[in-house]
Design a protein around this motif. Structure first.
Motif, mmCIF file in Angstrom:
data_model
loop_
_atom_site.group_PDB
_atom_site.id
_atom_site.type_symbol
_atom_site.label_atom_id
_atom_site.label_comp_id
_atom_site.label_asym_id
_atom_site.label_seq_id
_atom_site.Cartn_x
_atom_site.Cartn_y
_atom_site.Cartn_z
ATOM 1 N N VAL A 1 1.002 -1.140 -0.111
ATOM 2 C CA VAL A 1 0.014 0.030 -0.022
ATOM 3 C C VAL A 1 1.036 1.200 -0.013
ATOM 4 C CG1 VAL A 1 -1.712 1.433 1.298
ATOM 5 C CG2 VAL A 1 -1.978 -0.929 1.086
ATOM 6 N N ALA A 2 2.070 1.304 0.702
ATOM 7 C CA ALA A 2 2.857 2.234 0.859
ATOM 8 C C ALA A 2 3.485 2.664 -0.616
ATOM 9 C CB ALA A 2 3.897 1.939 1.829
ATOM 10 N N VAL B 1 1.159 4.674 6.269
ATOM 11 C CA VAL B 1 0.215 3.554 6.173
ATOM 12 C C VAL B 1 -0.518 3.422 7.609
ATOM 13 C CG1 VAL B 1 -0.875 1.591 5.091
ATOM 14 C CG2 VAL B 1 0.835 2.975 3.751
ATOM 15 N N TYR B 2 0.566 3.122 8.420
ATOM 16 C CA TYR B 2 0.091 2.635 9.930
ATOM 17 C C TYR B 2 -0.785 3.810 10.546
ATOM 18 C CZ TYR B 2 2.471 -1.783 9.862
ATOM 19 O OH TYR B 2 3.059 -2.983 9.365
ATOM 20 N N ARG B 3 -0.227 5.003 10.265
ATOM 21 C CA ARG B 3 -0.806 6.334 10.858
ATOM 22 C C ARG B 3 -2.329 6.328 10.092
ATOM 23 N NH1 ARG B 3 4.132 8.302 10.509
ATOM 24 N NH2 ARG B 3 3.725 9.334 8.582
ATOM 25 N N TRP B 4 -2.561 6.019 8.932
ATOM 26 C CA TRP B 4 -3.852 6.341 8.135
ATOM 27 C C TRP B 4 -4.680 5.080 8.813
ATOM 28 C CZ3 TRP B 4 -1.607 5.887 2.564
ATOM 29 C CH2 TRP B 4 -1.228 7.033 1.913
ATOM 30 N N VAL C 1 -9.718 8.138 7.466
ATOM 31 C CA VAL C 1 -9.261 7.472 6.283
ATOM 32 C C VAL C 1 -10.008 6.235 6.069
ATOM 33 C CG1 VAL C 1 -7.323 6.488 5.199
ATOM 34 C CG2 VAL C 1 -6.773 8.459 6.682
ATOM 35 N N PRO C 2 -10.267 5.889 4.914
ATOM 36 C CA PRO C 2 -11.344 4.877 4.335
ATOM 37 C C PRO C 2 -10.683 3.484 4.248
ATOM 38 C CG PRO C 2 -11.295 6.220 2.736
ATOM 39 C CD PRO C 2 -10.607 6.991 3.586
ATOM 40 N N LEU C 3 -9.773 3.170 5.244
ATOM 41 C CA LEU C 3 -9.014 1.998 4.846
ATOM 42 C C LEU C 3 -9.498 0.979 6.060
ATOM 43 C CD1 LEU C 3 -5.507 3.185 3.871
ATOM 44 C CD2 LEU C 3 -7.489 2.237 2.357
ATOM 45 N N THR C 4 -9.605 -0.349 5.732
ATOM 46 C CA THR C 4 -9.964 -1.271 6.697
ATOM 47 C C THR C 4 -8.737 -2.129 6.837
ATOM 48 O OG1 THR C 4 -12.239 -1.539 5.910
ATOM 49 C CG2 THR C 4 -11.707 -3.250 7.208
ATOM 50 N N ARG D 1 -0.117 -10.147 11.207
ATOM 51 C CA ARG D 1 0.277 -9.482 9.990
ATOM 52 C C ARG D 1 -0.980 -8.317 9.531
ATOM 53 N NH1 ARG D 1 5.814 -9.491 9.316
ATOM 54 N NH2 ARG D 1 6.470 -11.414 9.695
ATOM 55 N N VAL D 2 -0.595 -7.202 9.117
ATOM 56 C CA VAL D 2 -1.772 -6.301 8.557
ATOM 57 C C VAL D 2 -1.929 -6.219 7.087
ATOM 58 C CG1 VAL D 2 -2.831 -3.907 8.531
ATOM 59 C CG2 VAL D 2 -1.465 -4.761 10.704
ATOM 60 N N ARG D 3 -3.345 -6.488 6.733
ATOM 61 C CA ARG D 3 -3.581 -6.508 5.361
ATOM 62 C C ARG D 3 -4.804 -5.532 5.235
ATOM 63 N NH1 ARG D 3 0.539 -8.979 5.582
ATOM 64 N NH2 ARG D 3 0.951 -10.837 4.915
ATOM 65 N N ILE D 4 -4.648 -4.862 4.062
ATOM 66 C CA ILE D 4 -5.785 -4.191 3.462
ATOM 67 C C ILE D 4 -6.227 -4.357 2.182
ATOM 68 C CG2 ILE D 4 -6.096 -1.416 2.841
ATOM 69 C CD1 ILE D 4 -3.028 -1.911 4.746
ATOM 70 N N PRO D 5 -7.574 -4.365 2.059
ATOM 71 C CA PRO D 5 -8.263 -4.582 0.807
ATOM 72 C C PRO D 5 -7.622 -3.753 -0.393
ATOM 73 C CG PRO D 5 -9.923 -4.444 2.347
ATOM 74 C CD PRO D 5 -8.519 -3.883 3.090
#
Length: 76
Positions: A10-11, A21-24, A30-33, A41-45
């Motif tokens: 994402v970055a 991205v972590y701050r977002w 910020v419309p990120l899930t 681990r973190v994942r974003i659609p």
């Protein structure tokens, strides 16, 4: 099936540091899930990440003739 991206992906997509991205993800505006895998681990659609990157990179046009000097820095 929905595709997910890592924070680093994402970055890279948005042209920012992964820390941004972590701050977002912590910002409710910020419309990120954030989805966490079983190992933490973190994942974003992908769909959300691409839309956010597109919105972030959309230029904002300011009509300097109508804007205040405080906004533009132009005094005359």
């Amino acid at each position: 099936m929905e595709e997910f991206l890592t924070v680093a992906q994402v970055a890279d997509l948005a042209g920012v540091h992964p820390g941004s991205v972590y701050r977002w993800l912590d910002d409710p505006d910020v419309p990120l899930t954030k989805h966490k895998t079983p190992n933490g681990r973190v994942r974003i659609p992908r769909r959300e990440a691409e839309e956010w990157a597109r919105l972030r990179n959309t230029p904002v046009v300011v009509d300097v003739s109508a804007a205040s000097p405080a906004l533009t820095g132009i005094t005359s």
